[in-house]
Design a protein around this motif. Structure first.
Motif, PDB file in Angstrom:
ATOM      1  N   ILE A  94       0.845  -1.210   0.000  1.00 34.42           N
ATOM      2  CA  ILE A  94       0.000   0.000   0.000  1.00 34.42           C
ATOM      3  C   ILE A  94       0.874   1.252   0.000  1.00 34.42           C
ATOM      4  N   LEU A  95       1.932   1.255   0.814  1.00 34.53           N
ATOM      5  CA  LEU A  95       2.785   2.458   0.884  1.00 34.53           C
ATOM      6  C   LEU A  95       3.453   2.722  -0.466  1.00 34.53           C
ATOM      7  N   LYS A  96       3.879   1.645  -1.154  1.00 35.39           N
ATOM      8  CA  LYS A  96       4.505   1.825  -2.479  1.00 35.39           C
ATOM      9  C   LYS A  96       3.496   2.371  -3.490  1.00 35.39           C
ATOM     10  N   LEU A  97       2.315   1.759  -3.486  1.00 36.85           N
ATOM     11  CA  LEU A  97       1.272   2.161  -4.430  1.00 36.85           C
ATOM     12  C   LEU A  97       0.826   3.607  -4.158  1.00 36.85           C
ATOM     13  N   LYS A  98       0.759   3.937  -2.884  1.00 31.41           N
ATOM     14  CA  LYS A  98       0.361   5.298  -2.488  1.00 31.41           C
ATOM     15  C   LYS A  98       1.350   6.317  -3.055  1.00 31.41           C
ATOM     16  N   ARG A  99       2.637   6.009  -2.946  1.00 29.17           N
ATOM     17  CA  ARG A  99       3.664   6.931  -3.499  1.00 29.17           C
ATOM     18  C   ARG A  99       3.532   7.031  -5.006  1.00 29.17           C
ATOM     19  N   GLN A 100       3.400   5.867  -5.672  1.00 28.57           N
ATOM     20  CA  GLN A 100       3.259   5.869  -7.144  1.00 28.57           C
ATOM     21  C   GLN A 100       2.076   6.699  -7.604  1.00 28.57           C
ATOM     22  N   ARG A 101       0.971   6.582  -6.883  1.00 25.91           N
ATOM     23  CA  ARG A 101      -0.266   7.264  -7.284  1.00 25.91           C
ATOM     24  C   ARG A 101      -0.323   8.702  -6.775  1.00 25.91           C
ATOM     25  N   GLY A 102       0.590   9.083  -5.898  1.00 28.56           N
ATOM     26  CA  GLY A 102       0.540  10.425  -5.295  1.00 28.56           C
ATOM     27  C   GLY A 102      -0.704  10.591  -4.433  1.00 28.56           C
ATOM     28  N   ALA A 103      -1.133   9.514  -3.806  1.00 35.18           N
ATOM     29  CA  ALA A 103      -2.379   9.561  -3.027  1.00 35.18           C
ATOM     30  C   ALA A 103      -2.108   9.948  -1.580  1.00 35.18           C
ATOM     31  N   VAL A 104      -3.162  10.401  -0.906  1.00 36.65           N
ATOM     32  CA  VAL A 104      -3.070  10.635   0.538  1.00 36.65           C
ATOM     33  C   VAL A 104      -4.149   9.771   1.200  1.00 36.65           C
ATOM     34  N   ILE A 105      -3.758   9.117   2.307  1.00 37.37           N
ATOM     35  CA  ILE A 105      -4.711   8.249   3.015  1.00 37.37           C
ATOM     36  C   ILE A 105      -5.147   8.937   4.313  1.00 37.37           C
ATOM     37  N   LEU A 106      -6.453   9.154   4.428  1.00 39.81           N
ATOM     38  CA  LEU A 106      -7.032   9.743   5.648  1.00 39.81           C
ATOM     39  C   LEU A 106      -7.701   8.611   6.442  1.00 39.81           C
ATOM     40  N   ALA A 107      -7.447   8.547   7.738  1.00 40.82           N
ATOM     41  CA  ALA A 107      -8.046   7.460   8.533  1.00 40.82           C
ATOM     42  C   ALA A 107      -8.676   8.004   9.806  1.00 40.82           C
ATOM     43  N   HIS A 108      -9.910   7.569  10.052  1.00 38.36           N
ATOM     44  CA  HIS A 108     -10.605   7.966  11.285  1.00 38.36           C
ATOM     45  C   HIS A 108      -9.994   7.236  12.485  1.00 38.36           C
ATOM     46  N   SER A 109     -10.172   7.836  13.659  1.00 41.74           N
ATOM     47  CA  SER A 109      -9.631   7.268  14.911  1.00 41.74           C
ATOM     48  C   SER A 109     -10.155   5.862  15.203  1.00 41.74           C
ATOM     49  N   TYR A 110     -11.260   5.457  14.587  1.00 38.97           N
ATOM     50  CA  TYR A 110     -11.808   4.124  14.841  1.00 38.97           C
ATOM     51  C   TYR A 110     -11.279   3.077  13.861  1.00 38.97           C
ATOM     52  N   GLN A 111     -10.310   3.448  13.024  1.00 37.03           N
ATOM     53  CA  GLN A 111      -9.735   2.439  12.127  1.00 37.03           C
ATOM     54  C   GLN A 111      -8.748   1.573  12.906  1.00 37.03           C
ATOM     55  N   THR A 112      -8.574   0.345  12.444  1.00 37.28           N
ATOM     56  CA  THR A 112      -7.716  -0.601  13.184  1.00 37.28           C
ATOM     57  C   THR A 112      -6.252  -0.129  13.153  1.00 37.28           C
ATOM     58  N   PRO A 113      -5.440  -0.551  14.151  1.00 31.86           N
ATOM     59  CA  PRO A 113      -4.080  -0.014  14.279  1.00 31.86           C
ATOM     60  C   PRO A 113      -3.199  -0.198  13.040  1.00 31.86           C
ATOM     61  N   GLU A 114      -3.359  -1.314  12.314  1.00 36.95           N
ATOM     62  CA  GLU A 114      -2.484  -1.507  11.144  1.00 36.95           C
ATOM     63  C   GLU A 114      -2.791  -0.466  10.059  1.00 36.95           C
ATOM     64  N   ILE A 115      -4.031   0.046  10.039  1.00 37.44           N
ATOM     65  CA  ILE A 115      -4.389   1.117   9.096  1.00 37.44           C
ATOM     66  C   ILE A 115      -3.974   2.466   9.693  1.00 37.44           C
ATOM     67  N   PHE A 116      -4.386   2.691  10.930  1.00 33.17           N
ATOM     68  CA  PHE A 116      -4.155   3.983  11.591  1.00 33.17           C
ATOM     69  C   PHE A 116      -2.658   4.294  11.685  1.00 33.17           C
ATOM     70  N   HIS A 117      -1.875   3.304  12.144  1.00 36.24           N
ATOM     71  CA  HIS A 117      -0.433   3.541  12.314  1.00 36.24           C
ATOM     72  C   HIS A 117       0.366   3.108  11.101  1.00 36.24           C
ATOM     73  N   GLY A 118      -0.173   2.128  10.337  1.00 33.91           N
ATOM     74  CA  GLY A 118       0.632   1.523   9.266  1.00 33.91           C
ATOM     75  C   GLY A 118       0.620   2.277   7.958  1.00 33.91           C
ATOM     76  N   VAL A 119      -0.536   2.803   7.539  1.00 38.46           N
ATOM     77  CA  VAL A 119      -0.598   3.368   6.185  1.00 38.46           C
ATOM     78  C   VAL A 119      -1.162   4.792   6.105  1.00 38.46           C
ATOM     79  N   ALA A 120      -1.780   5.282   7.189  1.00 41.23           N
ATOM     80  CA  ALA A 120      -2.453   6.589   7.098  1.00 41.23           C
ATOM     81  C   ALA A 120      -1.457   7.749   7.095  1.00 41.23           C
ATOM     82  N   ASP A 121      -1.760   8.789   6.295  1.00 40.92           N
ATOM     83  CA  ASP A 121      -0.971  10.041   6.334  1.00 40.92           C
ATOM     84  C   ASP A 121      -1.560  10.999   7.347  1.00 40.92           C
ATOM     85  N   ILE A 122      -2.896  11.033   7.407  1.00 40.21           N
ATOM     86  CA  ILE A 122      -3.576  11.968   8.312  1.00 40.21           C
ATOM     87  C   ILE A 122      -4.624  11.168   9.078  1.00 40.21           C
TER      88      ILE A 122
END
Ligand code: 13P
Ligand code: SF4
Length: 347
Positions: free
Chosen positions: A52-80
């Motif tokens: 996901i992190l590689k694809l995110k860089r390639q696509r120039g995307a930003v990942i927003l995650a709510h506080s209720y997302q699981t830790p692997e999303i919240f800490h692992g891939v979210a930018d904001i």
């Protein structure tokens, strides 16, 4: 079990050398998440995080995650990360043209309304919300007919169509402030009856309520809250979507971001977050010296967002949120009125 549905992920899971390289590269993140998941689970999540992190860089995307997302999303891939107000503000101001919103559908819709020229993807379009589905635009029009001239404030946990027939939106971080900004003696507040009742206790404005409830927060009881305090000597932090008798037991009531700020200020040895479970998991990483005591309940809608679905959304640019232009134009007015008011951390 997480499916290995791309060749890249299957190879990382199967090949010990590749797996070891990833474990070394992501050692600091692995250490942070260590208290939250067994190492076997971390080894399964890691190839997804890397992809996901590689694809995110390639696509120039930003990942927003709510506080209720699981830790692997919240800490692992979210930018904001943050509460629904922070995510709405970030969608409106972030530089990227491609946003992946890890949260529920109304949050992705708000992002699209505030940033109509951007592509907003939601990894699972079925991620709904019991509050948002408790009221329709026709219900709001009927309320307006019953209470002529009374302004309507709707919680952001509503559909775009409901926002479009509202005067202003609010979140739990600024509900009282938005209600008072209407400059009216009476305000129709919807859809959350418990948040509305909480607002009514903090303002002179007369509040006309709807009967919506959050299916996660309505389950908490005052007995659970008292048990956490009496048995564990824990401070009680509650989200205002909880029933009034639960809020009456709490040391602090606030939005997810307000709870985080309270913890940052007070640093209690033990705390019970009376809200969605993933929130406590995410904060445990940030406040390792604090013990987090249950009760908590999982939001089945938030849990629909997973790493494989985020990966698929980015890979195939799928599940782009669209809002009909006329609805979007009117809903944007209500959201912008909320953003102009900003945030009040104490209610
Ligand atoms: P926040 O506004 O605190 O982010 O809460 C949103 C939500 O859905 C709570 O259940
Ligand atoms: Fe909706 Fe409640 Fe889930 Fe929040 S926790 S998204 S209010 S159902």
């Amino acid at each position: 079990m997480i499916p290995s549905d791309t060749p890249e992920i299957a190879a990382a899971l199967a090949h010990p050398q590749w797996r070891d390289e990833l474990l070394t590269e992501y050692a600091p993140l692995g250490e942070r998440l260590n208290p939250l998941m067994p190492c076997i689970e971390w080894q399964v999540q890691l190839p997804w995080i890397d992809a996901i992190l590689k694809l995110k860089r390639q696509r120039g995307a930003v990942i927003l995650a709510h506080s209720y997302q699981t830790p692997e999303i919240f800490h692992g891939v979210a930018d904001i990360t943050g509460d629904s107000l922070a995510l709405a503000q970030a969608a409106a101001t972030c530089e990227s043209d491609l946003i992946v919103l890890c949260g529920v559908h109304f949050m992705a819709e708000s992002a699209k309304i505030l940033a109509p020229h951007k592509t907003v993807l939601i990894p699972d379009p079925e991620a709904g919300c019991s509050l948002a589905s408790s009221i329709t635009a026709s219900d709001v029009l009927e309320l307006r007919r019953q209470h002529p001239g009374v302004p309507v404030v709707s919680y952001v946990n509503t559909s775009a169509a409901v926002k479009a027939v509202s005067d202003a939106c609010c979140t739990s971080a600024n509900a009282v402030q938005v209600v008072e900004a209407m400059g009216s003696e009476r305000v129709i507040f919807l859809p959350d009856a418990y948040l509305g009742a909480h607002v009514a206790k903090h303002t002179q404005v007369e509040i006309i309520l709807w009967h919506g409830r959050c299916e996660v927060h309505e389950k908490f009881t005052a007995a659970q809250a008292r048990h956490a305090r009496e048995r564990f000597d824990a401070k009680l932090l509650a989200h205002p979507e909880c029933p009034p008798e639960v809020l009456a037991e709490a040391d602090f009531v606030g939005s997810t971001s307000a709870m985080t700020n309270w913890l940052d200020r007070e640093r209690p040895p033990r705390v019970a977050l009376i809200t969605e479970c993933s929130m406590a998991d995410n904060l445990r990483v940030r406040f390792p010296e604090t013990s987090f005591i249950k009760p908590c309940n999982l939001c089945p809608h938030m849990q629909k967002i997973t790493l494989p679905k985020i990966h698929a959304a980015l890979l195939h640019r799928q599940h782009a949120v669209e809002v009909p232009p006329e609805i979007a134009r009117k809903a944007k007015r209500a959201l912008q009125r909320m953003l102009a008011v900003g945030r009040r951390e104490t209610v």
